[in-house]
Scaffold this active site. Structure first.
Site, PDB file in Angstrom:
ATOM      1  N   TYR A  39       1.581  -3.880  -6.524  1.00 52.85           N
ATOM      2  CA  TYR A  39       1.595  -1.939  -5.456  1.00 52.85           C
ATOM      3  C   TYR A  39       0.771  -3.251  -4.934  1.00 52.85           C
ATOM      4  O   TYR A  39       0.283  -4.568  -4.660  1.00 52.85           O
ATOM      5  CB  TYR A  39      -0.349  -1.498  -6.313  1.00 52.85           C
ATOM      6  CG  TYR A  39      -0.210  -1.528  -4.953  1.00 52.85           C
ATOM      7  CD1 TYR A  39      -0.449  -0.060  -5.107  1.00 52.85           C
ATOM      8  CD2 TYR A  39      -1.311  -1.126  -3.900  1.00 52.85           C
ATOM      9  CE1 TYR A  39      -0.070   1.360  -4.038  1.00 52.85           C
ATOM     10  CE2 TYR A  39      -1.753   0.070  -2.497  1.00 52.85           C
ATOM     11  CZ  TYR A  39      -1.415   1.099  -2.467  1.00 52.85           C
ATOM     12  OH  TYR A  39      -0.923   1.328  -2.061  1.00 52.85           O
ATOM     13  N   GLU A  63       4.342   1.423   1.815  1.00 49.92           N
ATOM     14  CA  GLU A  63       3.565   1.410   0.625  1.00 49.92           C
ATOM     15  C   GLU A  63       4.171   0.929  -0.183  1.00 49.92           C
ATOM     16  O   GLU A  63       5.809   1.086  -0.269  1.00 49.92           O
ATOM     17  CB  GLU A  63       2.867   2.642   0.000  1.00 49.92           C
ATOM     18  CG  GLU A  63       2.690   2.266  -1.412  1.00 49.92           C
ATOM     19  CD  GLU A  63       1.498   3.440  -1.899  1.00 49.92           C
ATOM     20  OE1 GLU A  63       2.160   4.849  -1.651  1.00 49.92           O
ATOM     21  OE2 GLU A  63       0.121   3.072  -1.620  1.00 49.92           O
TER      22      GLU A  63
END
Ligand code: ADP
Ligand code: MG
Length: 398
Positions: free
Chosen positions: A109, A197
């Site tokens: 992530y 992101e």
């Protein structure tokens, strides 16, 4: 403002982030054509909607041949994808992205956000990629590493290396990961993004580092200096009422109660909604008409609030600082005379020239309910709403 995954990927790849080969499609046939063009044996067909969590909701399908690609795309087009982020209405699928599949070794992530408290761009990274950040925060909070970027110097190479090491990226791939991290940061900074992101950033079996998903959000206040970003706006993904309001210079937020609120200023909006809730009512929306409550703006505000079928009573709560209450009152009266409403309207005016304002409302002869204070206004609108519902019910019963 949000953009689609494929748009964010194109942008990030211009900054040196590797992405799988892919192509956009507006029809199932075009999706199959894209798969042929991309080549390989496995493809991901991905619904382009402004939301995360598509995989779990059926918005990402892995396909083994062109027929499967065609069928997967066909099943998506024209449907609304409902994820745990979209709310019950979901978002309409008008575009799909077809992408070559990679063999995933590990998923990470990586995100860039603005930490307002720290006044810094902050890199959030975790070795537990693939799931949503909320889940990571709940399941493996210790895996999350935050790195602050000094605004005066920007992101340094050593910071990107440190992030890559912390993620546990193997030595041969460190420089590729560093390139991806620094590239994402440059994209974030150059385009005044408020979020980038990449989830997941994948380490592939054949030793590559690729962005498999990408999400970018931009600061609307900076769009004027990025025409190329403004062009990427997709209104089909926005709440129609919110974008209509934005186009008219008003800010509108849709909620699920029955009382429409017209206010000036976000703080007053919050206070108004709290008071309505305290009086056992629920706001249907709030519309902030901002500083200049001119008659035109008041008229537009009424139109927008009434276009919502859920609205069964309206509360106007204006605190006039630079404005004058009598002008605002004239705006309300003109609007209601030209276009009468069939739901109760409660008005509370305060501030500059409030007596003049009240006089205008009283002399109009319109069935406007007055209130002196905010709490009185909230009680009265909830009362008026309850009464009008009861008389509706009676009329229906008889
Ligand atoms: P979302 O986050 O909206 O669910 P993603 O783009 O992250 O959508 O896709 C969900 C999952 O599907 C990813 O976590 C990844 O495991 C897998 N995936 C997506 N794209 C690819 C791809 N090109 N190759 C292999 N796996 C993929
Ligand atoms: Mg994802």
């Amino acid at each position: 403002m949000n953009i689609h995954e494929y748009q964010a990927k194109t942008m990030l790849s211009n900054f040196g982030v590797s992405i799988p080969r892919g192509g956009l499609a507006y029809s199932p046939e075009q999706a199959a054509y894209r798969a042929r063009d991309i080549g390989g044996k496995l493809w991901a067909v991905k619904a382009q909607v402004h939301t995360g969590g598509r995989g779990k909701a059926g918005g990402v399908k892995i396909c083994e041949n062109e027929d499967e690609v065609l069928a997967a795309a066909d099943a998506m087009f024209g449907k609304r994808l409902i994820t745990d982020q979209t709310g019950p209405d979901g978002k309409m699928i008008y575009r799909v992205y077809v992408e070559g599949c990679v063999e995933i070794e590990r998923e990470f992530y990586l995100a860039f956000v603005l930490d307002r408290a720290a006044e810094r761009v902050t890199v959030v990274s975790s070795a537990a990629g693939g799931m949503e950040i909320e889940e990571i925060a709940a399941d493996q909070p210790d895996s999350i590493v935050r790195t602050f970027i000094e605004p005066a110097v920007g992101m340094r190479d050593f910071q990107a290396r440190e992030i890559a090491f912390n993620l546990g990226i193997p030595a041969p791939q460190i420089s590729k990961a560093v390139e991806a991290i620094l590239g994402s940061y440059r994209a974030f900074r150059n385009f005044d993004a408020s979020m980038v992101e990449i989830n997941p950033l994948a380490l592939t079996r054949d030793g590559d580092i690729v962005a498999l998903d990408a999400k970018m959000t931009f600061d609307s206040n900076a769009l004027f200096r990025h025409a190329e970003i403004s062009e990427l706006r997709d209104k089909s993904q926005e709440d129609a009422r919110e974008s209509q309001a934005a186009d008219r210079g008003l800010s509108y937020v849709g909620l699920d109660g029955r009382i429409g609120c017209i206010v000036n200023g976000a703080g007053l909006a919050m206070a108004t909604m709290d008071m309505i809730e305290l009086s056992d009512g629920k706001p249907a929306n709030f519309l902030d008409i901002g500083g200049g409550a001119t008659p035109e703006r008041v008229a537009k505000a009424f139109k927008l609030v009434r276009s919502d079928d859920n609205v069964e009573a309206i509360l106007v709560n204006i605190f006039a600082g630079i404005n004058r209450c009598d002008w605002v009152a004239e705006g309300i009266v003109q609007t209601l005379q030209n276009d009468p409403v069939d739901v109760p309207v409660v008005v509370r005016l305060a501030g500059n020239n409030v007596d003049g304002g009240r006089q205008v409302l009283e002399q109009s002869g319109l069935p406007i309910i007055h209130a002196e204070t905010l709490s009185e206004a909230a009680q009265r609108v909830v009362e008026a709403w309850t009464n009008s519902k009861q008389s509706d019910d009676k009329a229906r019963a008889s």
